[in-house]
Design a protein around this motif. Structure first.
Motif, mmCIF file in Angstrom:
data_model
loop_
_atom_site.group_PDB
_atom_site.id
_atom_site.type_symbol
_atom_site.label_atom_id
_atom_site.label_comp_id
_atom_site.label_asym_id
_atom_site.label_seq_id
_atom_site.Cartn_x
_atom_site.Cartn_y
_atom_site.Cartn_z
ATOM 1 N N LEU A 436 30.109 60.493 28.632
ATOM 2 C CA LEU A 436 28.872 60.946 29.278
ATOM 3 C C LEU A 436 28.979 60.820 30.791
ATOM 4 O O LEU A 436 28.592 61.721 31.539
ATOM 5 C CB LEU A 436 27.692 60.133 28.754
ATOM 6 C CG LEU A 436 26.332 60.366 29.424
ATOM 7 C CD1 LEU A 436 25.884 61.815 29.233
ATOM 8 C CD2 LEU A 436 25.282 59.405 28.881
ATOM 9 N N GLN A 437 29.520 59.722 31.257
ATOM 10 C CA GLN A 437 29.679 59.506 32.699
ATOM 11 C C GLN A 437 30.616 60.547 33.304
ATOM 12 O O GLN A 437 30.359 61.073 34.396
ATOM 13 C CB GLN A 437 30.216 58.095 32.946
ATOM 14 C CG GLN A 437 30.229 57.670 34.406
ATOM 15 C CD GLN A 437 30.646 56.218 34.568
ATOM 16 O OE1 GLN A 437 31.305 55.644 33.721
ATOM 17 N NE2 GLN A 437 30.246 55.615 35.667
ATOM 18 N N ASN A 438 31.697 60.866 32.592
ATOM 19 C CA ASN A 438 32.644 61.868 33.091
ATOM 20 C C ASN A 438 31.993 63.250 33.171
ATOM 21 O O ASN A 438 32.224 64.003 34.130
ATOM 22 C CB ASN A 438 33.875 61.918 32.184
ATOM 23 C CG ASN A 438 34.718 60.662 32.281
ATOM 24 O OD1 ASN A 438 34.645 59.931 33.265
ATOM 25 N ND2 ASN A 438 35.505 60.398 31.253
ATOM 26 N N VAL A 439 31.171 63.599 32.169
ATOM 27 C CA VAL A 439 30.494 64.899 32.163
ATOM 28 C C VAL A 439 29.557 65.005 33.363
ATOM 29 O O VAL A 439 29.501 66.039 34.048
ATOM 30 C CB VAL A 439 29.713 65.103 30.845
ATOM 31 C CG1 VAL A 439 28.814 66.326 30.935
ATOM 32 C CG2 VAL A 439 30.682 65.246 29.682
ATOM 33 N N ILE A 440 28.812 63.919 33.638
ATOM 34 C CA ILE A 440 27.865 63.933 34.759
ATOM 35 C C ILE A 440 28.597 64.004 36.091
ATOM 36 O O ILE A 440 28.163 64.687 37.027
ATOM 37 C CB ILE A 440 26.949 62.697 34.691
ATOM 38 C CG1 ILE A 440 26.030 62.797 33.462
ATOM 39 C CG2 ILE A 440 26.109 62.566 35.958
ATOM 40 C CD1 ILE A 440 25.144 61.591 33.247
ATOM 41 N N GLU A 441 29.735 63.331 36.197
ATOM 42 C CA GLU A 441 30.510 63.370 37.448
ATOM 43 C C GLU A 441 31.056 64.761 37.730
ATOM 44 O O GLU A 441 31.203 65.154 38.887
ATOM 45 C CB GLU A 441 31.653 62.354 37.374
ATOM 46 C CG GLU A 441 31.197 60.904 37.471
ATOM 47 C CD GLU A 441 32.347 59.929 37.308
ATOM 48 O OE1 GLU A 441 33.480 60.399 37.016
ATOM 49 O OE2 GLU A 441 32.124 58.717 37.464
ATOM 50 N N GLU A 442 31.351 65.519 36.676
ATOM 51 C CA GLU A 442 31.940 66.848 36.846
ATOM 52 C C GLU A 442 30.898 67.959 36.910
ATOM 53 O O GLU A 442 31.262 69.129 37.092
ATOM 54 C CB GLU A 442 32.905 67.113 35.682
ATOM 55 C CG GLU A 442 34.113 66.182 35.676
ATOM 56 C CD GLU A 442 34.942 66.317 34.400
ATOM 57 O OE1 GLU A 442 34.555 67.145 33.545
ATOM 58 O OE2 GLU A 442 35.950 65.604 34.266
ATOM 59 N N GLU A 443 29.620 67.656 36.769
ATOM 60 C CA GLU A 443 28.582 68.687 36.774
ATOM 61 C C GLU A 443 28.407 69.293 38.161
ATOM 62 O O GLU A 443 28.810 68.707 39.175
ATOM 63 C CB GLU A 443 27.247 68.088 36.302
ATOM 64 C CG GLU A 443 26.639 67.123 37.312
ATOM 65 C CD GLU A 443 25.350 66.479 36.831
ATOM 66 O OE1 GLU A 443 24.884 66.793 35.729
ATOM 67 O OE2 GLU A 443 24.811 65.632 37.580
ATOM 68 N N ASP A 444 27.780 70.432 38.221
ATOM 69 C CA ASP A 444 27.442 71.076 39.482
ATOM 70 C C ASP A 444 26.230 70.365 40.065
ATOM 71 O O ASP A 444 25.138 70.418 39.505
ATOM 72 C CB ASP A 444 27.120 72.557 39.237
ATOM 73 C CG ASP A 444 26.800 73.300 40.532
ATOM 74 O OD1 ASP A 444 26.868 72.669 41.607
ATOM 75 O OD2 ASP A 444 26.472 74.499 40.452
ATOM 76 N N LYS A 445 26.425 69.678 41.191
ATOM 77 C CA LYS A 445 25.336 68.889 41.772
ATOM 78 C C LYS A 445 24.204 69.759 42.312
ATOM 79 O O LYS A 445 23.123 69.257 42.605
ATOM 80 C CB LYS A 445 25.872 67.980 42.881
ATOM 81 C CG LYS A 445 26.852 66.920 42.385
ATOM 82 C CD LYS A 445 26.258 66.074 41.268
ATOM 83 C CE LYS A 445 27.261 65.054 40.746
ATOM 84 N NZ LYS A 445 26.716 64.279 39.608
#
Length: 488
Positions: A436-445
């Protein structure tokens, strides 16, 4: 009507020795060293270091002596005191065959103590550069004393006026306190003495050289603070009729400000806690190797003086009352020393077997360092492996650190609950949190993912998790909601 009757029941009580052992197991390395020093100060029969030479005794029969009272008011015959038990050299404790972290060749360097100026004293020193009347200075110093470690005055002006009257016998009004508060706002670091975050940011902006973006940032904080904190950037663009680039630069100026001006003070005297790993795990030729911090394995022995006192008592023909009292005192101290040495050995064994079981249970993680390789593991799993109580495993896990090739970690971080993936296999909640943390880090901010979309992505990855579970894991990871993760 009162009746008398017998009631039989079974109950389990811990002995004082068992309670002390559990307390020793719970102590981390530094606290254990302190406890060791305390025990040695209290018990003169316990000494540190190796004995210079082995004590050799003659074999002789135990004589019969009169009985006397011990500390627990029990009658003990002198022939019950088997002095040979205390003088035996046959059993060498395990800790005497182990090494510790210190070498005789190591040099001891004294670390000089720093005596920095405290945060509040620095503010007082700055205040002394202002020309103030005696009454104004007293109020200003009181205001400085009301500033917390983060640099804020979290009290209202009326409350400060009342406190000055009741605690300092200084009678003033709100207008005077407000005027002197503006003096405090001139002190460094910029923003100190603010009553809330908005005022803190404004004070810092007003100390900067005015530019187009500083003026826009000041206007946003002063008049559109709520929209800014909620990241309603569309409203700000419409309100100020500026471009995305202009708003982005203004927000960048705000992001450079310090929301905790007191926390950045270099003279802050807060004590930094140093973590001393209780264990170390190394990878040697592709295999894991566990070691216990040598500071947990001190070398102890019974005092030679106390041994000689017992020897003298046995060889003496005339036994006086004072000698009998003395030998009872010696017996108690030797009992205590013998138990403490044994308790340290049990502590070492408990720590080692527990961490060894955890290391092998999580072998995949310790070999590769990939947190997604952590298996579901609860206290009962390790308790069953080592044959100890769950509470004992908890005491080890909650207070001990292990040094690994991937950093020093708290042992309890390796424990987690299990969840089913789409294959029906048990996976660790730690693994899911990491993904989950990795997905959030890679999202379009610019367009962060809401919880329902995160749940869909994890479902596609093979982890069918409800949206509310995503929200719970996100909060545990200290990750804000999607709107608060948005960037210009």
């Amino acid at each position: 009507m009162l009746k008398q009757f017998l009631n039989l029941k079974l109950s389990q009580k811990l002995s004082p020795q068992q309670i002390q052992l559990m307390k020793l197991i719970q102590l981390p390395t530094q606290a254990f060293e302190q406890r060791l020093l305390e025990e040695m100060n209290e018990n003169p029969a316990l000494e540190a270091g190796k004995e210079e030479e082995e004590y050799v005794k003659d074999e002789f029969e135990t004589e019969d002596y009169d009985d006397f009272d011990d500390a627990e008011s029990e009658r003990i015959d002198a022939d019950e005191i088997n002095i040979d038990d205390y003088l035996s050299d046959d059993d060498t404790p395990d800790y005497k065959t182990q090494t510790n972290n210190y070498s005789d060749d190591d040099e001891d360097y004294d670390i000089p103590f720093a005596a920095p100026i405290s945060f509040h004293q620095d503010l007082i020193n700055q205040l002394n550069t202002f020309i103030l009347s005696e009454s104004d200075r007293e109020i200003a110093e009181f205001l400085v004393g009301s500033i917390d470690d983060m640099g804020y005055i979290r009290r209202s002006i009326p409350d400060i006026v009342d406190d000055l009257a009741f605690t300092q016998a200084v009678y003033t009004d709100e207008k005077t306190v407000e005027r002197l508060l503006h003096v405090i706002h001139e002190l460094e670091p910029s923003g100190v003495g603010a009553r809330d975050l908005q005022e803190c940011l404004l004070l810092q902006l007003k100390h900067k050289t005015p530019t187009e973006y500083i003026e826009l940032a000041t206007d946003i904080i002063e008049n559109q603070f709520d929209a800014f904190t909620k990241k309603h950037y569309d409203k700000l663009l419409q309100k100020y009729n500026v471009s995305n680039d202009q708003l982005k630069k203004a927000i960048h100026e705000i992001e450079k400000l310090n929301p905790k001006p007191g926390g950045s003070f270099t003279g802050n005297t807060k004590v930094t806690e140093n973590i001393v790993p209780d264990f170390a795990i190394r990878i040697v030729e592709g295999k894991l190797e566990l070691s216990l911090n040598g500071r947990n394995a001190p070398t102890l022995h019974v005092s030679r003086d106390y041994q000689e006192m017992l020897q003298t008592y046995k060889e003496s023909k005339d036994k006086s009352t004072q000698q009998k009292e003395a030998v009872q005192f010696i017996k108690q101290k030797l009992d205590s020393a013998k138990w403490f040495i044994d308790a340290i050995r049990q502590r070492q064994e408990t720590l080692f077997v527990t961490m060894n079981a955890i290391m092998h249970y999580q072998e995949d993680f310790f070999l590769e360092g990939d947190e997604t390789k952590l298996k579901p593991m609860i206290l009962k799993d390790i308790a069953d492996i080592v044959g100890l109580d769950i509470s004992t495993i908890s005491r080890v896990a909650n207070s001990k650190y292990v040094e690994t090739p991937y950093g020093t970690k708290l042992i309890k971080e390796f424990f987690s609950e299990a969840m089913k993936n789409d294959q029906g296999e048990d996976v660790s909640t730690l693994e899911i949190k990491k993904i989950l943390q990795n997905v959030i880090e890679e999202e379009d901010k610019h367009k962060p993912l809401p919880d329902d979309q995160l749940a869909e992505i994890l479902k596609e990855k093979g982890y069918p998790i409800a949206r509310r579970t995503i929200a719970k894991y996100r909060e545990q990871l200290d990750i804000p909601v999607a709107r608060m993760r948005k960037k210009m």
